[in-house]
Design an enzyme around this catalytic site. Structure first.
Site, PDB file in Angstrom:
ATOM      1  N   CYS A 152       0.824  -1.212   0.000  1.00 24.68           N
ATOM      2  CA  CYS A 152       0.000   0.000   0.000  1.00 24.68           C
ATOM      3  C   CYS A 152       0.858   1.262   0.000  1.00 24.68           C
ATOM      4  CB  CYS A 152      -0.910  -0.036   1.225  1.00 24.68           C
ATOM      5  SG  CYS A 152      -1.815   1.473   1.471  1.00 24.68           S
ATOM      6  N   CYS A 157      -1.665   1.793  -2.924  1.00 22.08           N
ATOM      7  CA  CYS A 157      -2.617   2.889  -2.672  1.00 22.08           C
ATOM      8  C   CYS A 157      -1.981   4.284  -2.689  1.00 22.08           C
ATOM      9  CB  CYS A 157      -3.263   2.729  -1.301  1.00 22.08           C
ATOM     10  SG  CYS A 157      -3.413   1.057  -0.681  1.00 22.08           S
ATOM     11  N   LYS A 160      -0.255   5.448  -6.018  1.00 21.06           N
ATOM     12  CA  LYS A 160      -1.342   5.429  -7.020  1.00 21.06           C
ATOM     13  C   LYS A 160      -2.272   6.625  -6.846  1.00 21.06           C
ATOM     14  CE  LYS A 160      -5.113   3.824  -5.967  1.00 21.06           C
ATOM     15  NZ  LYS A 160      -5.603   2.465  -5.998  1.00 21.06           N
ATOM     16  N   TYR A 293      -8.729  -3.223 -11.737  1.00 26.45           N
ATOM     17  CA  TYR A 293      -8.632  -1.844 -11.274  1.00 26.45           C
ATOM     18  C   TYR A 293      -7.215  -1.285 -11.324  1.00 26.45           C
ATOM     19  CZ  TYR A 293      -7.225  -2.424  -6.273  1.00 26.45           C
ATOM     20  OH  TYR A 293      -6.564  -2.653  -5.095  1.00 26.45           O
ATOM     21  N   GLU A 297      -6.654   2.090 -13.390  1.00 32.20           N
ATOM     22  CA  GLU A 297      -6.181   3.273 -12.648  1.00 32.20           C
ATOM     23  C   GLU A 297      -4.881   3.802 -13.253  1.00 32.20           C
ATOM     24  OE1 GLU A 297      -7.946   2.449  -8.152  1.00 32.20           O
ATOM     25  OE2 GLU A 297      -5.959   1.705  -8.634  1.00 32.20           O
ATOM     26  N   HIS A 565     -26.279  20.526   0.021  1.00 30.12           N
ATOM     27  CA  HIS A 565     -26.306  21.137  -1.299  1.00 30.12           C
ATOM     28  C   HIS A 565     -25.272  22.251  -1.387  1.00 30.12           C
ATOM     29  CE1 HIS A 565     -28.075  22.181  -5.109  1.00 30.12           C
ATOM     30  NE2 HIS A 565     -28.151  23.437  -4.731  1.00 30.12           N
ATOM     31  N   GLU A 570     -25.133  14.429  -2.275  1.00 29.03           N
ATOM     32  CA  GLU A 570     -26.580  14.534  -2.057  1.00 29.03           C
ATOM     33  C   GLU A 570     -27.357  13.618  -2.984  1.00 29.03           C
ATOM     34  OE1 GLU A 570     -28.418  18.391  -3.106  1.00 29.03           O
ATOM     35  OE2 GLU A 570     -26.622  18.823  -4.274  1.00 29.03           O
TER      36      GLU A 570
HETATM   37  P1  FAD Z   1       1.383  -6.247   1.895  1.00 30.34           P
HETATM   38  O1  FAD Z   1       1.040  -4.833   2.180  1.00 30.34           O
HETATM   39  O2  FAD Z   1       1.647  -6.608   0.495  1.00 30.34           O
HETATM   40  O3  FAD Z   1       2.648  -6.590   2.806  1.00 30.34           O
HETATM   41  C1  FAD Z   1       3.318  -7.808   2.739  1.00 30.34           C
HETATM   42  C2  FAD Z   1       4.769  -7.562   3.120  1.00 30.34           C
HETATM   43  O4  FAD Z   1       5.395  -8.806   3.416  1.00 30.34           O
HETATM   44  C3  FAD Z   1       5.560  -6.947   1.980  1.00 30.34           C
HETATM   45  O5  FAD Z   1       6.370  -5.895   2.467  1.00 30.34           O
HETATM   46  C4  FAD Z   1       6.428  -8.101   1.496  1.00 30.34           C
HETATM   47  O6  FAD Z   1       7.620  -7.662   0.888  1.00 30.34           O
HETATM   48  C5  FAD Z   1       6.666  -8.831   2.791  1.00 30.34           C
HETATM   49  N1  FAD Z   1       7.051 -10.234   2.639  1.00 30.34           N
HETATM   50  C6  FAD Z   1       6.570 -11.145   1.754  1.00 30.34           C
HETATM   51  N2  FAD Z   1       7.129 -12.352   1.977  1.00 30.34           N
HETATM   52  C7  FAD Z   1       7.964 -12.193   3.041  1.00 30.34           C
HETATM   53  C8  FAD Z   1       8.796 -13.081   3.760  1.00 30.34           C
HETATM   54  N3  FAD Z   1       8.863 -14.376   3.466  1.00 30.34           N
HETATM   55  N4  FAD Z   1       9.542 -12.585   4.780  1.00 30.34           N
HETATM   56  C9  FAD Z   1       9.478 -11.274   5.128  1.00 30.34           C
HETATM   57  N5  FAD Z   1       8.683 -10.395   4.476  1.00 30.34           N
HETATM   58  C10 FAD Z   1       7.928 -10.860   3.453  1.00 30.34           C
HETATM   59  N6  FAD Z   1      -5.906  -1.128  -1.298  1.00 30.34           N
HETATM   60  C11 FAD Z   1      -6.734  -0.152  -0.858  1.00 30.34           C
HETATM   61  O7  FAD Z   1      -7.355  -0.316   0.184  1.00 30.34           O
HETATM   62  N7  FAD Z   1      -6.877   1.020  -1.549  1.00 30.34           N
HETATM   63  C12 FAD Z   1      -6.202   1.270  -2.685  1.00 30.34           C
HETATM   64  O8  FAD Z   1      -6.360   2.343  -3.273  1.00 30.34           O
HETATM   65  C13 FAD Z   1      -5.324   0.273  -3.159  1.00 30.34           C
HETATM   66  N8  FAD Z   1      -4.597   0.478  -4.269  1.00 30.34           N
HETATM   67  C14 FAD Z   1      -3.721  -0.477  -4.700  1.00 30.34           C
HETATM   68  C15 FAD Z   1      -2.972  -0.204  -5.820  1.00 30.34           C
HETATM   69  C16 FAD Z   1      -2.072  -1.129  -6.289  1.00 30.34           C
HETATM   70  C17 FAD Z   1      -1.258  -0.815  -7.518  1.00 30.34           C
HETATM   71  C18 FAD Z   1      -1.922  -2.371  -5.608  1.00 30.34           C
HETATM   72  C19 FAD Z   1      -0.948  -3.389  -6.103  1.00 30.34           C
HETATM   73  C20 FAD Z   1      -2.652  -2.635  -4.486  1.00 30.34           C
HETATM   74  C21 FAD Z   1      -3.565  -1.688  -4.016  1.00 30.34           C
HETATM   75  N9  FAD Z   1      -4.332  -1.909  -2.875  1.00 30.34           N
HETATM   76  C22 FAD Z   1      -5.200  -0.943  -2.437  1.00 30.34           C
HETATM   77  C23 FAD Z   1      -4.260  -3.182  -2.133  1.00 30.34           C
HETATM   78  C24 FAD Z   1      -3.402  -3.043  -0.859  1.00 30.34           C
HETATM   79  O9  FAD Z   1      -2.137  -2.555  -1.190  1.00 30.34           O
HETATM   80  C25 FAD Z   1      -3.297  -4.415  -0.226  1.00 30.34           C
HETATM   81  O10 FAD Z   1      -4.599  -4.903   0.027  1.00 30.34           O
HETATM   82  C26 FAD Z   1      -2.544  -4.372   1.117  1.00 30.34           C
HETATM   83  O11 FAD Z   1      -1.259  -3.841   0.953  1.00 30.34           O
HETATM   84  C27 FAD Z   1      -2.454  -5.788   1.681  1.00 30.34           C
HETATM   85  O12 FAD Z   1      -1.722  -5.798   2.863  1.00 30.34           O
HETATM   86  P2  FAD Z   1      -0.964  -7.112   3.359  1.00 30.34           P
HETATM   87  O13 FAD Z   1      -0.514  -6.813   4.739  1.00 30.34           O
HETATM   88  O14 FAD Z   1      -1.788  -8.291   3.113  1.00 30.34           O
HETATM   89  O15 FAD Z   1       0.285  -7.258   2.387  1.00 30.34           O
HETATM   90  P1  NA7 Z   2      -6.982  -8.971 -10.969  1.00 30.22           P
HETATM   91  O1  NA7 Z   2      -8.062  -8.242 -10.280  1.00 30.22           O
HETATM   92  O2  NA7 Z   2      -6.728 -10.378 -10.608  1.00 30.22           O
HETATM   93  O3  NA7 Z   2      -7.224  -8.871 -12.546  1.00 30.22           O
HETATM   94  C1  NA7 Z   2      -6.349  -9.356 -13.484  1.00 30.22           C
HETATM   95  C2  NA7 Z   2      -6.615  -8.709 -14.836  1.00 30.22           C
HETATM   96  O4  NA7 Z   2      -5.651  -9.137 -15.774  1.00 30.22           O
HETATM   97  C3  NA7 Z   2      -7.967  -9.057 -15.407  1.00 30.22           C
HETATM   98  O5  NA7 Z   2      -8.435  -7.985 -16.173  1.00 30.22           O
HETATM   99  C4  NA7 Z   2      -7.626 -10.266 -16.282  1.00 30.22           C
HETATM  100  O6  NA7 Z   2      -8.529 -10.479 -17.319  1.00 30.22           O
HETATM  101  C5  NA7 Z   2      -6.289  -9.844 -16.826  1.00 30.22           C
HETATM  102  N1  NA7 Z   2      -5.465 -10.974 -17.227  1.00 30.22           N
HETATM  103  C6  NA7 Z   2      -5.128 -12.021 -16.464  1.00 30.22           C
HETATM  104  N2  NA7 Z   2      -4.321 -12.856 -17.154  1.00 30.22           N
HETATM  105  C7  NA7 Z   2      -4.164 -12.303 -18.375  1.00 30.22           C
HETATM  106  C8  NA7 Z   2      -3.452 -12.700 -19.543  1.00 30.22           C
HETATM  107  N3  NA7 Z   2      -2.749 -13.821 -19.563  1.00 30.22           N
HETATM  108  N4  NA7 Z   2      -3.501 -11.913 -20.615  1.00 30.22           N
HETATM  109  C9  NA7 Z   2      -4.217 -10.776 -20.593  1.00 30.22           C
HETATM  110  N5  NA7 Z   2      -4.916 -10.347 -19.517  1.00 30.22           N
HETATM  111  C10 NA7 Z   2      -4.888 -11.106 -18.424  1.00 30.22           C
HETATM  112  O7  NA7 Z   2      -5.582  -8.242 -10.818  1.00 30.22           O
HETATM  113  P2  NA7 Z   2      -5.010  -6.839 -10.316  1.00 30.22           P
HETATM  114  O8  NA7 Z   2      -3.543  -6.916 -10.377  1.00 30.22           O
HETATM  115  O9  NA7 Z   2      -5.558  -5.649 -10.984  1.00 30.22           O
HETATM  116  O10 NA7 Z   2      -5.462  -6.753  -8.830  1.00 30.22           O
HETATM  117  C11 NA7 Z   2      -5.204  -7.814  -7.931  1.00 30.22           C
HETATM  118  C12 NA7 Z   2      -5.261  -7.285  -6.571  1.00 30.22           C
HETATM  119  O11 NA7 Z   2      -4.133  -6.440  -6.420  1.00 30.22           O
HETATM  120  C13 NA7 Z   2      -6.435  -6.439  -6.258  1.00 30.22           C
HETATM  121  O12 NA7 Z   2      -7.460  -7.154  -5.654  1.00 30.22           O
HETATM  122  C14 NA7 Z   2      -5.831  -5.405  -5.365  1.00 30.22           C
HETATM  123  O13 NA7 Z   2      -5.902  -5.746  -4.035  1.00 30.22           O
HETATM  124  C15 NA7 Z   2      -4.438  -5.306  -5.730  1.00 30.22           C
HETATM  125  P3  NA7 Z   2      -9.843 -11.422 -17.166  1.00 30.22           P
HETATM  126  O14 NA7 Z   2     -10.905 -10.539 -16.596  1.00 30.22           O
HETATM  127  O15 NA7 Z   2      -9.465 -12.539 -16.248  1.00 30.22           O
HETATM  128  O16 NA7 Z   2     -10.097 -11.877 -18.543  1.00 30.22           O
END
Ligand code: FAD
Ligand code: NA7
Length: 585
Positions: A152, A157, A160, A293, A297, A565, A570
């Site tokens: 995040c 988050c 982004k 998403y 985004e 408003h 609203e």
């Molecule tokens: P993470 O935050 O992923 O933390 C896991 C940590 O564990 C990482 O630092 C990783 O490196 C570490 N780790 C992994 N394996 C090991 C290991 N073996 N030993 C030690 N450390 C390890 N959520 C929202 O609510 N709002 C948003 O707007 C939003 N935008 C997002 C945008 C993007 C591009 C992405 C990819 C995600 C977004 N999310 C958003 C989702 C959000 O980031 C995740 O839901 C959240 O970070 C999950 O938290 P977590 O604790 O499960 O894992």
């Molecule tokens: P998602 O929500 O798992 O979506 C993956 C997207 O990528 C989806 O649109 C898929 O299409 C597409 N996709 C998957 N495989 C392929 C291949 N091989 N070729 C083309 N397109 C593909 O992934 P996100 O990374 O956006 O988000 C995952 C979580 O990360 C989300 O919940 C947040 O917490 C952060 P489909 O609809 O399956 O045809």
């Protein structure tokens, strides 16, 4: 509960036993032995003598529900149920458990210092426990890495939303002329300036996390954690040095990392969201692969910076979200410059020129026929899903089950895995929303349950969320498709509303674009099952509706609520109408 505490030991770990009083039976003899054992080991223990308290019967009922054991004594070691005297004491299990337990380095080790892991570790430390957190970022295939805080803060988050804000400012600049702002300089966006500012902010957050762990007395290790025994992990640091630690309990919070396509050239030449937010150069003409998403985004804000952006969509936009809303998000993006290549998937990426950015040739094929296409881009951003980081952390060594299909960890309603002293939270959970506030809430409540502060469970229902596309999309509850699947179409009423934000009117843009809908259950007083809104500040609006939905919001209650408003929020007040009355949206 009236609890008697015994054993003036210095350990903060607590043994609990629910006992009948008096050594006048065989059970009583065992009891004395159990108490002696606790005392001899110098542990703190709580005893609840059920026949000496008013609500003893009620507690016994609850115990049966929790443990399936009808009789007392009923012994828990560090909240793990070990049984009665016969199972626990006679078999020697209790002695063994206690001895092992007291020998552990920590009460709790959390693997993963992201949203969920940090929240859990800090709360456990607040409750007086000895806690360690391991956080380690395996560099992306391009070598990108980052600091403490997880996805995040570093690659999710936070960057982004800040890039989305940068793009909205570009739009505001256009609008500003209509509001009287005059400027003669050429307005352009500088990627490096933006990225540096965002990365500086992230750096300060990383520092803040380290500081707060230190203040709370949590030991933080920047090492990769891996189970090597039931209560033992190996921590490997950047230099490859290995250290071993033990704990009574473990929380796995390792999150997910971007998936690759497995086609020639993907790992060599493509970037993912792990790389994009700290890319040291402007990505230029970009192909975004995926339509979830993250993909939309990123395409949205990159287009907002004036870049030439194409999104390659395999099937639908925003799978899992309300499809009517998803299509509206897409058509707004299309009107604002994003190109969509629908029903195509990439098959090969080749480098034509090195550089920052270089040139890449992308070959793709249709998902519907034999058609193939090629084009040249400066950058290819893969957003095709994320893989759980659960396959290389030794779970198989201690018997924690994971889903073979997606690597997710199944847990019960208290986030406990099939191995009783191992828990899991956050993105790696099977079937739970992958959102930061969910991971934080689950982590905090888990720590409280583990260490005796409460029994409250994490509520994963009606969690609101937002997609920060150029036209923001906020929602809470069910999509129309899911509602039909669960409640049947004939039992639902769907109400719509169209609105034109005042701020957009003067700027003369995007009429007939912003909208909201609610999906109501006719069989339950028109209770709102799903809320969806498209428009500026959709997240701010949705948050309030989510609270109302938790309180059982109905269409009538919405109608009775006076709006503020002039705002977009609203929308609720008497404006939701059946589709036909809105004239189609
Ligand atoms: P993470 O935050 O992923 O933390 C896991 C940590 O564990 C990482 O630092 C990783 O490196 C570490 N780790 C992994 N394996 C090991 C290991 N073996 N030993 C030690 N450390 C390890 N959520 C929202 O609510 N709002 C948003 O707007 C939003 N935008 C997002 C945008 C993007 C591009 C992405 C990819 C995600 C977004 N999310 C958003 C989702 C959000 O980031 C995740 O839901 C959240 O970070 C999950 O938290 P977590 O604790 O499960 O894992
Ligand atoms: P998602 O929500 O798992 O979506 C993956 C997207 O990528 C989806 O649109 C898929 O299409 C597409 N996709 C998957 N495989 C392929 C291949 N091989 N070729 C083309 N397109 C593909 O992934 P996100 O990374 O956006 O988000 C995952 C979580 O990360 C989300 O919940 C947040 O917490 C952060 P489909 O609809 O399956 O045809």
């Amino acid at each position: 509960m009236r609890v008697r505490e015994g054993g003036e030991g210095t350990r903060s770990r607590v043994i609990q036993a629910l006992l009948p009083s008096g050594p006048d039976s065989e059970t009583g003899t065992f009891l004395l032995q159990v108490k002696e054992l606790f005392s001899s080991l110098g542990v703190n223990y709580n005893i609840l003598e059920l026949d000496q308290i008013d609500d003893g019967a009620g507690i016994q009922e609850m115990l049966i529900e929790i443990t399936n054991q009808k009789t007392v004594p009923n012994i828990f070691v560090n909240k793990v149920h070990v049984g009665g005297c016969d199972q626990a004491f006679q078999s020697g299990l209790l002695q063994k458990l206690l001895q092992e337990y007291l020998a552990y380095d920590y009460d709790l080790i959390v693997i993963g210092g992201g949203s969920g892991g940090l929240s859990c570790a800090k709360e456990a430390a607040n409750l007086g426990k000895k806690v360690m957190v391991l956080d380690f970022v395996v560099p992306s295939p391009r070598g990108t890495t980052w600091g403490l805080g997880g996805t995040c803060v570093n690659v999710g988050c936070i960057p982004k939303k800040l890039m989305h804000q940068a793009a909205l400012l570009g739009q505001a600049l256009h609008d500003s002329r209509k509001f009287g702002w005059e400027y003669s300089q050429l307005v352009k966006h500088n990627w490096e300036t933006m990225t540096e500012a965002i990365q500086n902010h992230i750096g300060s957050l990383n520092w803040g996390y380290r500081l707060s762990l230190r203040e709370k007395g949590v030991t933080y290790i920047n090492s990769y954690g891996e189970f090597v025994g039931q209560h033992k992990i190996k921590a490997t640091n950047r230099k490859g040095q290995e250290t071993f630690y033990t704990a009574a309990k473990f929380v796995i919070a390792t999150g997910e990392r971007p998936r690759y396509l497995g086609i020639p050239g993907d790992k060599e030449y493509c970037v993912t969201s792990d790389d994009l937010f700290s890319l040291p150069y402007c990505p230029g003409k970009t192909l975004v692969v995926g339509a979830s998403y993250v993909a939309l985004e990123c395409s949205g804000f990159l287009t907002g910076f004036g870049l030439d952006i194409t999104v390659m969509v395999r099937s639908v936009l925003l799978r899992g979200f309300d499809q009517e809303m998803a299509e509206k998000v897409g058509s707004y993006m299309e009107q604002h410059g994003v190109k969509f290549l629908r029903k195509f998937i990439p098959v090969m990426i080749q480098q034509l020129e090195k550089g920052s950015p270089g040139k890449l040739k992308v070959s793709a094929k249709s998902t519907e026929g034999a058609e193939t296409i090629e084009d040249v881009y400066n950058t290819v951003l893969l957003a095709v899903g994320r893989d759980s980081c659960t396959r290389n952390i030794g779970l198989e060594k201690i018997g924690v089950s994971i889903s073979e299909r997606n690597g997710k960890i199944p847990v019960n309603d208290v986030e406990q895995t099939n191995v009783p002293h191992v828990y899991a939270i956050g993105d790696i959970l099977e079937g739970k929303p992958e959102l930061t506030p969910v991971a934080i809430q689950a982590g905090k409540l888990l720590a409280r349950r583990l260490f005796g502060a409460s029994l409250e469970k994490c509520d994963y229902i009606n969690v609101p969320t937002i997609v920060f596309t150029p036209l923001e999309y906020g929602c809470c509850g069910l999509s129309e498709e899911k509602a039909i699947e669960v409640y049947k179409k004939e039992n639902l009423e769907v109400y719509h509303t169209l609105f034109w934000p005042l701020e957009w009117m003067v700027a003369g843009r995007d009429n007939n674009t912003c909208c909201a809908k609610i999906i109501c259950n006719k069989l339950d007083s028109d209770r709102v099952l799903g809320f969806h809104v498209l428009g500026p500040n959709a997240g701010e609006i949705t948050q309030g509706f989510a609270a109302a939905m938790k309180c059982g919001l109905t269409k009538q209650l919405l109608d009775d609520t006076v709006g503020i408003h002039p705002t977009c929020g609203e929308v609720g007040n008497r404006r939701f109408l059946p589709l036909a009355s809105v004239g189609g949206v």
